[in-house]
Motif scaffolding. Sequence first.
Motif: not given
Length: 303
Positions: A71-73, A76-77, A224-225, A227, A232
């Motif tokens: 998952q791409s996020n 970041n999460g 989304e960035s 969270k 996530v």
Amino acid sequence: MKKIATSSTILDKLISFINFTILVLLSLSILLPILNVLALAFNEGSNAAKGGIYFWPRAFTFGNFTEVFKQSNIINGFFVSMFRTVVGTVLSVVLTAMAAYALKSRSLPGHKQITFIIFFTMLFSGGMIPYYLVLKNLSLTNSIWVYVLPALYSVWNMMIMRSFFEQIPAGLEEAAKIDGCGDFAIFMRMVVPVSKPVFAAIALFNAVGHWNDWFTGAFYVRDESLKPLSTVLQEMLTKQKALADTLTSVTNAIQLEMAAKITVTGTSLKMATIIIVITPIIIVYPLLQKYFAQGVMIGSIKE
């Protein structure tokens, strides 16, 4: 007399054996579920679905964790969670300690009234809708600071700290005042150095709360960035469950064909998610265990 002493010794041994047995059973009730989660997290999902996985994986794989980190996020999460946990914990502990130290002072004007007003907020809440409107009016919704600012003060933590500060000998403060120290200097030079247990305990409470909180990111943040990891992973788990429900509704032939290609299931993904979320806390806790054990005894003994 010998008979009485012998009976007392046998009774003490029996009580010790019962206590030991109870502690072992309680420890196993905590340890065995964790081992089961680990086994399922490191086992192929399709293989685990057949059953029989308890405390050791039958078909070892890192595929479940690989699927999670696809998952791409996720990365970041993780950084969002680290930011809110570190910044939120540090600010909360420092500000709560200052407020608790002020409340400890009997010379504070309106001491009892202020304490009652603060304590009253712990008993009643305004509700979710008023809380959301307040966040919106303060421009905190869809902002990274929504994780930090509303959680700066905890009345419960403040009362715990105040109880600890009240146990510090008054002679220390009096000696510092004679030497010309003000309240802030006394707090930093006298109170903080002897308050490591309560600081560690409250810091751990705050850090665990920040790290595990998924609700704030799910309901008050749309970007989304912004969270955190918990949100996530919770959303990803929901999507995977929906996918699993869809697979069960298709024909058996198609389901078997798709199942042959997919080794990750909703359950295996959930177990891998649990391991990812709890690992940082498990790593941090031993570092604070010495102070935490002292901190949880705060207020249990009154002189």
